[in-house]
Design a protein around this motif. Sequence first.
Motif, mmCIF file in Angstrom:
data_model
loop_
_atom_site.group_PDB
_atom_site.id
_atom_site.type_symbol
_atom_site.label_atom_id
_atom_site.label_comp_id
_atom_site.label_asym_id
_atom_site.label_seq_id
_atom_site.Cartn_x
_atom_site.Cartn_y
_atom_site.Cartn_z
ATOM 1 N N GLU A 1 44.596 64.029 -66.614
ATOM 2 C CA GLU A 1 43.541 63.387 -65.869
ATOM 3 C C GLU A 1 42.412 62.632 -66.717
ATOM 4 O O GLU A 1 42.339 62.966 -67.984
ATOM 5 C CB GLU A 1 42.544 64.312 -64.999
ATOM 6 C CG GLU A 1 43.463 65.352 -64.046
ATOM 7 C CD GLU A 1 43.897 64.192 -62.879
ATOM 8 O OE1 GLU A 1 43.407 63.373 -62.764
ATOM 9 O OE2 GLU A 1 44.817 64.581 -62.211
ATOM 10 N N HIS B 1 37.595 67.473 -67.186
ATOM 11 C CA HIS B 1 37.997 66.324 -66.417
ATOM 12 C C HIS B 1 36.945 66.508 -65.214
ATOM 13 O O HIS B 1 36.043 67.528 -65.088
ATOM 14 C CB HIS B 1 39.055 66.391 -65.583
ATOM 15 C CG HIS B 1 40.466 66.639 -66.518
ATOM 16 N ND1 HIS B 1 41.486 67.166 -65.999
ATOM 17 C CD2 HIS B 1 40.660 66.066 -67.524
ATOM 18 C CE1 HIS B 1 42.435 67.071 -67.034
ATOM 19 N NE2 HIS B 1 42.048 66.674 -67.967
ATOM 20 N N THR C 1 45.241 66.907 -71.067
ATOM 21 C CA THR C 1 45.746 67.874 -70.251
ATOM 22 C C THR C 1 46.209 69.049 -71.229
ATOM 23 O O THR C 1 46.041 68.989 -72.378
ATOM 24 C CB THR C 1 47.319 67.566 -69.788
ATOM 25 O OG1 THR C 1 47.697 68.675 -68.924
ATOM 26 C CG2 THR C 1 48.220 67.398 -70.913
ATOM 27 N N TYR D 1 43.021 60.205 -71.376
ATOM 28 C CA TYR D 1 43.691 61.074 -70.299
ATOM 29 C C TYR D 1 43.909 62.512 -71.194
ATOM 30 O O TYR D 1 44.474 62.167 -72.313
ATOM 31 C CB TYR D 1 44.596 60.549 -69.445
ATOM 32 C CG TYR D 1 44.346 59.371 -68.628
ATOM 33 C CD1 TYR D 1 44.203 59.569 -67.307
ATOM 34 C CD2 TYR D 1 44.070 58.116 -69.005
ATOM 35 C CE1 TYR D 1 43.697 58.378 -66.309
ATOM 36 C CE2 TYR D 1 43.591 57.197 -68.319
ATOM 37 C CZ TYR D 1 43.586 57.292 -66.832
ATOM 38 O OH TYR D 1 43.024 56.093 -66.066
#
Length: 551
Positions: free
Chosen positions: A267, A255, A249, A247
């Motif tokens: 995400e 994403h 950011t 994940y």
Amino acid sequence: MINQQLIVCGNNENGQLFLPQKSYPKVSKTTLQFTSTDFIRIISPAYTKTLTVVGRSTIKVFGSQIKKIYLANEQIISVRSGKDHWLILCSSGNVYGLGRSPIGQLGIIKNLIFDHAYQIPFFEENDLRVTQIEASTNSSYFLDSNGNMYSTGRQLATGNRKPKSSPTLVSENVKKISSGVYSDHIFIETNDRHFYCCGDNSNGQLGLGDLRSRSSLTELKRFQGMEVGQICCGGTCTALIHDHSVYSTGKLSFHKKNTSGDFSEFELLNGLEAKRVQYIAAGSVHFIAKTFDNEVYCWGGNVCQQTSSSYPKKLDIGKVTEKNIIDLFCGPFQTIISISDETSQTSIISDFNLLYERLELTDCEIKGIKAHSLLLKLRTKESDLNKIKLILEKYQPEKIKSFLYWVYTERIEDVDFLSMILKKFNRNVHHKYLLKDLIELNKQEETKDFGIIVENKVIKIHRLVLQARSDMFRGMFLSLQDITQNVSDYTGKTVNAMEVFFKFCYTDQIVESEIDTDSIESLSDVTEYYQLDPNSHFERKLRNVISRKKY
């Protein structure tokens, strides 16, 4: 014999990728070969130099010049780099600094020369044992055994950014700190699985849903209560591993639901959904990841000498078997992949070699020479310690030392003397005795003198074996005021995980069929919790088992 390869690529303008900078200012993917005499255990690139650890205590700094530093009586277990400084953590809990410290990153306002490691005195003076170190561009972070987090240099988490050279308490109840060589933000995980972050957020790298930087720790609720395997901070982006998926950011986050490349919330990263990621590393503008299937992927800037990639792309590293990739390392604009064969000696031999060098917590002496009675009995197959002493005390100390050298290390200095002594105990010289002896020792339940309480069950082991195999237990035994204490209570581990780990301590083997599925997470924490080398024999064997079983 250990054969090691380093696959290197990226910026080499100062020689930080082990090649002459004038001939190779920028390095395309290149393979370098090393042998057992210069096996590199830890690699930590900074902005203009790269620090490596060879063996247990030797530091080599590569740049415009190569510097060599030896930390006497220490075992280096971790190194972290900022822009121009390094932190070095030893199994003793001592922390050393190297490099530039203009705003106190190393606990002193001074530019340290690159041929001397400076011990940061604060922790020893306050009787604190450091268990983890982290560094960002101009800051350093320290976690002690009580779960207290301290920082020096630029203060990102105290609400006051004025630099400090003395370690300042930042937070309590901390389990893990995460930062990066070219980042100005940090993440921490608490013991109850809450996550907090602070620092630069101009690209959304804190994952808080906005672009506002934070001057104090702010809770990230996205992963509250979840198991996060690793958090990795790049210059403008943060990535983490949850359930073997990545994940991310911030900038460089790609994403499924958006392709603009700028995000402010964590995400699932597009392109690695089904790859079962094991480990990630970050530079300023690029990331690299290794999967349990022994594949390497990179994304971000053009550091791996391929076109900048919006999505993770598999990196061609040639024919590498599943057991060969040791680790991944990133500098601000460099990538280094360490590969090794498996023909090295067992880790048991290495650990007992170090036990001989230290000779700590001994319980007997022969003509003033310290030793461990359990090991003497084990190696001679003689249960009467007085008989062993009577035989050895007939000889000069130098002869006794040569015998003890074999007892601990399997190395032979005087074959004639060793053969003569072993005949008195009805044994022959055989270089594989130590491993066989330890396997037999594991069956001697009545002589096991230490226990771990897990899930209300006491699992027994020999204190000497734990002392040799785990730096965490060695430190605990050294600090115990009551040396007769023989039971310790541990939570967060399963009975099966501890039984597998304890058996490995005697045998150097992990038996795949003996591992319960529910114990994989607990076993995966063993390397960090018990302060084993992250590239240890145990960790590599566990990775291979997990990969084959497809957990």
